[in-house]
Design a protein around this motif. Structure first.
Motif, PDB file in Angstrom:
ATOM      1  N   ASP A 370       0.820  -1.213   0.000  1.00  0.00           N
ATOM      2  CA  ASP A 370       0.000   0.000   0.000  1.00  0.00           C
ATOM      3  C   ASP A 370       0.851   1.260   0.000  1.00  0.00           C
ATOM      4  N   TRP A 371       1.973   1.204   0.705  1.00  0.00           N
ATOM      5  CA  TRP A 371       2.809   2.401   0.828  1.00  0.00           C
ATOM      6  C   TRP A 371       3.300   2.861  -0.541  1.00  0.00           C
ATOM      7  N   LYS A 372       3.767   1.927  -1.343  1.00  0.00           N
ATOM      8  CA  LYS A 372       4.276   2.283  -2.670  1.00  0.00           C
ATOM      9  C   LYS A 372       3.154   2.841  -3.541  1.00  0.00           C
ATOM     10  N   ALA A 373       1.980   2.224  -3.494  1.00  0.00           N
ATOM     11  CA  ALA A 373       0.855   2.699  -4.296  1.00  0.00           C
ATOM     12  C   ALA A 373       0.451   4.111  -3.887  1.00  0.00           C
ATOM     13  N   ALA A 374       0.386   4.359  -2.572  1.00  0.00           N
ATOM     14  CA  ALA A 374       0.007   5.690  -2.090  1.00  0.00           C
ATOM     15  C   ALA A 374       1.060   6.722  -2.469  1.00  0.00           C
ATOM     16  N   SER A 375       2.322   6.330  -2.397  1.00  0.00           N
ATOM     17  CA  SER A 375       3.412   7.254  -2.737  1.00  0.00           C
ATOM     18  C   SER A 375       3.360   7.661  -4.203  1.00  0.00           C
ATOM     19  N   VAL A 376       3.190   6.684  -5.099  1.00  0.00           N
ATOM     20  CA  VAL A 376       3.133   6.998  -6.529  1.00  0.00           C
ATOM     21  C   VAL A 376       1.893   7.841  -6.840  1.00  0.00           C
ATOM     22  N   ALA A 377       0.751   7.491  -6.226  1.00  0.00           N
ATOM     23  CA  ALA A 377      -0.476   8.251  -6.475  1.00  0.00           C
ATOM     24  C   ALA A 377      -0.333   9.697  -6.032  1.00  0.00           C
ATOM     25  N   GLU A 378       0.382   9.933  -4.941  1.00  0.00           N
ATOM     26  CA  GLU A 378       0.552  11.288  -4.421  1.00  0.00           C
ATOM     27  C   GLU A 378       1.552  12.090  -5.243  1.00  0.00           C
ATOM     28  N   GLU A 379       2.652  11.455  -5.636  1.00  0.00           N
ATOM     29  CA  GLU A 379       3.721  12.184  -6.325  1.00  0.00           C
ATOM     30  C   GLU A 379       3.477  12.320  -7.825  1.00  0.00           C
ATOM     31  N   GLU A 380       2.788  11.343  -8.417  1.00  0.00           N
ATOM     32  CA  GLU A 380       2.554  11.369  -9.870  1.00  0.00           C
ATOM     33  C   GLU A 380       1.043  11.441 -10.139  1.00  0.00           C
ATOM     34  N   LYS A 381       0.473  12.585  -9.785  1.00  0.00           N
ATOM     35  CA  LYS A 381      -0.985  12.724  -9.872  1.00  0.00           C
ATOM     36  C   LYS A 381      -1.506  12.576 -11.295  1.00  0.00           C
ATOM     37  N   TYR A 382      -0.660  12.870 -12.282  1.00  0.00           N
ATOM     38  CA  TYR A 382      -1.098  12.793 -13.670  1.00  0.00           C
ATOM     39  C   TYR A 382      -1.442  11.349 -14.093  1.00  0.00           C
ATOM     40  N   LEU A 383      -1.000  10.363 -13.301  1.00  0.00           N
ATOM     41  CA  LEU A 383      -1.361   8.971 -13.607  1.00  0.00           C
ATOM     42  C   LEU A 383      -2.842   8.705 -13.345  1.00  0.00           C
ATOM     43  N   GLU A 384      -3.446   9.493 -12.447  1.00  0.00           N
ATOM     44  CA  GLU A 384      -4.866   9.339 -12.093  1.00  0.00           C
ATOM     45  C   GLU A 384      -5.178   7.892 -11.699  1.00  0.00           C
ATOM     46  N   LEU A 385      -4.497   7.407 -10.674  1.00  0.00           N
ATOM     47  CA  LEU A 385      -4.642   6.021 -10.239  1.00  0.00           C
ATOM     48  C   LEU A 385      -5.972   5.793  -9.520  1.00  0.00           C
ATOM     49  N   LYS A 386      -6.636   4.684  -9.871  1.00  0.00           N
ATOM     50  CA  LYS A 386      -7.892   4.295  -9.238  1.00  0.00           C
ATOM     51  C   LYS A 386      -7.848   2.805  -8.907  1.00  0.00           C
ATOM     52  N   PRO A 387      -8.481   2.399  -7.791  1.00  0.00           N
ATOM     53  CA  PRO A 387      -8.441   0.983  -7.384  1.00  0.00           C
ATOM     54  C   PRO A 387      -9.485   0.117  -8.081  1.00  0.00           C
ATOM     55  N   TRP A 388     -10.293   0.686  -8.951  1.00  0.00           N
ATOM     56  CA  TRP A 388     -11.337  -0.093  -9.627  1.00  0.00           C
ATOM     57  C   TRP A 388     -11.493   0.423 -11.041  1.00  0.00           C
ATOM     58  N   SER A 389     -12.261  -0.303 -11.835  1.00  0.00           N
ATOM     59  CA  SER A 389     -12.470   0.108 -13.218  1.00  0.00           C
ATOM     60  C   SER A 389     -13.881  -0.221 -13.651  1.00  0.00           C
TER      61      SER A 389
END
Length: 395
Positions: A370-389
């Motif tokens: 979870d830590w890595k996912a939260a870190s990337v989502a916070e630092e690279e907002k342009y990825l627009e990460l979502k846990p579902w589709s």
């Protein structure tokens, strides 16, 4: 509210009507005999329950329920803020009819559903009803039950209801208009102008099936599925394509490659995997740029889903399968698209992250924690990460 349990199950208290329903135990094939006694008639209740401990507990439970449990509020139920609770026993047929009667009384009329429209032009690209919006995932128009054209959406598919015939069904919830046996419908993910004939439909209750000639908004029908219909698809009539928002997929936490150990069963193995994936038992992922020739990745919430898939492949399709676990614990869909993923990868932001694609060729990132996912989502907002589709509304 139950009066006793197990062998001492005597009946239930209907808190709405303040009436106790007492059941006489009969054989399993016959309907249980019911006696209704007002809760205020304590003398009759005590005599009929014929169990001092259960009678005293009923009085105590009623007092506690009045103080602690809020009364039923149908406005809150419709809003999804409160749920009615029923007790009964299907094995002894206690409380089943009472539940069905209350369910029918509490039922509401069918409601409309937000959708997106496109004008259907045969042989040409469909024109969106909202020309300023290029977002296919934006549902902006309410399709009411009294809308003149038929529409409905697939919420479930199932294979091998009858293993002897390898039949497949798609379950449709009718939203508007009416279903007529033999009607031709459009399909939200097919080319404009293409029609499918719904030659027959049926309703299912347990193992019983009944043919359906007509169905109306709110009805659920099962139609034969030759493999064209998937969960979230919309069927419709008329000159405009209609698509209801897709049903979100669960966020997986387990991942494994699935392989066929026996090349001679390739066709049966592939058919089984495809049909089980269509049911939504698990999700499928592939490595980037894999057009179908590489190993398939199964994604699930828990290990049991993998075991169910393997068991069904063995029992229904007579094929073995091998699973190779992958050491990742969660997935995030990158709504920013492949360009955003390529930028993050080129900048070294996706080290230790597996880049894969879903069945719609959309980018998915697999993380180990979870830590890595939260870190990337916070630092690279342009990825627009979502846990579902959600599946695309149109193709």
């Amino acid at each position: 509210w139950p009066i006793g349990d197990g062998e001492r199950f005597k009946g239930v208290l209907d808190r709405i009507d303040n009436v106790v329903h007492l059941f006489d135990r009969g054989d399993r094939k016959s309907k249980a005999q019911v006696e209704q006694v007002p809760m205020d008639d304590l003398e009759t209740l005590e005599k009929r329950i014929d169990d001092e401990e259960l009678f005293e507990k009923l009085l105590e439970d009623q007092e506690l329920l009045q103080e602690l449990i809020a009364p039923l509020d149908m406005d809150r139920v419709i809003a999804g803020e409160q749920s009615p609770l029923f007790f009964g026993s299907a094995m002894t047929n206690f409380g089943v009819q009472l539940f069905l009667d209350k369910f029918c009384n509490m039922g509401t009329k069918p409601s409309g559903r937000l959708a997106k429209r496109k004008e259907e032009v045969k042989g040409k690209k469909a024109k969106e009803s909202n020309a300023d919006s290029g977002d296919d995932d934006e549902a902006d128009e309410l399709i009411a039950p009294d809308h003149g054209e038929f529409s409905g959406f697939v919420f479930k598919t199932q294979a091998n209801l009858d293993p002897k015939h390898r039949d497949r069904l798609a379950y449709i919830r009718v939203v508007s208009g009416s279903f007529q046996k033999g009607m031709k419908v459009g399909h939200s993910r097919s080319k404009p102008g293409k029609k499918f004939q719904l030659a027959q439909a049926q309703t299912l209750f347990g193992s019983d099936r009944e043919s359906v000639e007509v169905a109306y908004p709110g009805d659920v029908i099962g139609i034969n599925n030759p493999g064209n219909f998937a969960i979230g698809d919309t069927l419709f009539t008329g000159n405009e394509q209609i698509a209801f928002p897709g049903i979100p997929s669960f966020s997986p936490e387990k991942f494994a490659f699935i392989r066929n150990p026996n090349p001679s069963t390739y066709k049966s193995f592939q058919k089984g995997v495809d049909q089980l994936l269509a049911e939504g038992a698990v999700q499928s992922l592939r490595q980037r740029n894999d057009d179908g020739g590489g190993p398939l990745i199964l994604a699930a919430v828990g290990q049991l889903q993998f075991e169910v898939v393997q068991a069904r492949l063995k029992s229904e399709y007579k094929v073995d399968s091998d699973l190779e676990a992958i050491g990742y614990t969660l997935a995030r869909w990158a709504d920013g698209g492949w360009d955003a993923v390529d930028k993050a990868d080129a900048d070294g932001k996706l080290f230790g992250i597996m880049i894969v694609q879903d069945r719609w060729q959309r980018p998915v990132l697999l993380f180990r924690n979870d830590w890595k996912a939260a870190s990337v989502a916070e630092e690279e907002k342009y990825l627009e990460l979502k846990p579902w589709s959600k599946p695309p509304m149109f193709e």
